[in-house]
Design a protein around this motif. Structure first.
Motif, PDB file in Angstrom:
ATOM      1  N   ASN A   1      -1.071   0.646   8.901  1.00 22.69           N
ATOM      2  CA  ASN A   1      -1.181  -0.281   7.779  1.00 22.69           C
ATOM      3  C   ASN A   1       0.135  -0.423   7.030  1.00 22.69           C
ATOM      4  O   ASN A   1       0.392  -1.464   6.429  1.00 22.69           O
ATOM      5  N   LEU A   2       0.977   0.582   7.044  1.00 21.58           N
ATOM      6  CA  LEU A   2       2.276   0.487   6.397  1.00 21.58           C
ATOM      7  C   LEU A   2       3.236  -0.392   7.202  1.00 21.58           C
ATOM      8  O   LEU A   2       3.941  -1.229   6.637  1.00 21.58           O
TER       9      LEU A   2
ATOM     10  N   MET B   1       0.840  -1.182   0.000  1.00 22.25           N
ATOM     11  CA  MET B   1       0.000   0.000   0.000  1.00 22.25           C
ATOM     12  C   MET B   1       0.884   1.245   0.000  1.00 22.25           C
ATOM     13  O   MET B   1       1.834   1.356   0.757  1.00 22.25           O
ATOM     14  N   SER B   2       0.538   2.172  -0.842  1.00 21.50           N
ATOM     15  CA  SER B   2       1.282   3.421  -0.932  1.00 21.50           C
ATOM     16  C   SER B   2       0.725   4.440   0.066  1.00 21.50           C
ATOM     17  O   SER B   2      -0.484   4.517   0.282  1.00 21.50           O
ATOM     18  N   LEU B   3       1.608   5.205   0.631  1.00 16.82           N
ATOM     19  CA  LEU B   3       1.193   6.219   1.604  1.00 16.82           C
ATOM     20  C   LEU B   3       0.892   7.574   0.984  1.00 16.82           C
ATOM     21  O   LEU B   3       0.480   8.488   1.692  1.00 16.82           O
TER      22      LEU B   3
ATOM     23  N   ALA C   1      -2.996   5.054   8.462  1.00 20.21           N
ATOM     24  CA  ALA C   1      -2.149   4.806   7.294  1.00 20.21           C
ATOM     25  C   ALA C   1      -0.795   4.246   7.701  1.00 20.21           C
ATOM     26  O   ALA C   1      -0.311   3.277   7.098  1.00 20.21           O
ATOM     27  N   PHE C   2      -0.169   4.820   8.721  1.00 18.82           N
ATOM     28  CA  PHE C   2       1.135   4.322   9.148  1.00 18.82           C
ATOM     29  C   PHE C   2       1.038   2.958   9.822  1.00 18.82           C
ATOM     30  O   PHE C   2       1.947   2.144   9.708  1.00 18.82           O
TER      31      PHE C   2
ATOM     32  N   PRO D   1       1.413  -4.655   7.453  1.00 17.42           N
ATOM     33  CA  PRO D   1       0.454  -4.702   6.344  1.00 17.42           C
ATOM     34  C   PRO D   1      -0.569  -5.824   6.416  1.00 17.42           C
ATOM     35  O   PRO D   1      -1.723  -5.610   6.086  1.00 17.42           O
TER      36      PRO D   1
END
Length: 103
Positions: free
Chosen positions: A50-51, A1-3, A47-48, A54
């Protein structure tokens, strides 16, 4: 996934909140701007999380976001109480009209 997407959205929301705090004179709109800034922080947390993790079922970002939402709800309650009291005493919710909060 892209941030890139979530970070751009969070940056836009945070900058919109900062602009709302700086440029607005209405106390209710200042409270809404603070809520926008808190929502930008929530987007960053999720978001972070999930980064960093993942595929794992760790929900630390979502749990922190829920705590921030709870604190924001309490902040809105206290802030609106102050705004209502200000309107009752001064007949205005203009932030510039408030020079001193007295008992």
């Amino acid at each position: 996934m892209s941030l890139v997407g979530p970070l751009l959205l969070a940056t836009f929301l945070f900058c919109l909140g900062v602009y709302g705090i700086i440029a607005r004179r209405n106390a209710v709109l200042v409270l809404i701007s603070v809520e926008l800034m808190l929502n930008a922080v929530n987007i960053n947390l999720v978001a972070f999380q999930n980064l960093l993790y993942p595929g794992e079922p760790l929900f630390s970002g979502q749990i922190f976001a829920l705590f921030i939402i709870a604190v924001a709800a309490a902040e809105v309650g206290v802030g609106l109480a102050i705004v209502f009291n200000l309107f009752r005493n001064r007949a205005s919710v203009d932030v510039d009209d408030v020079d001193l909060m007295r008992w």
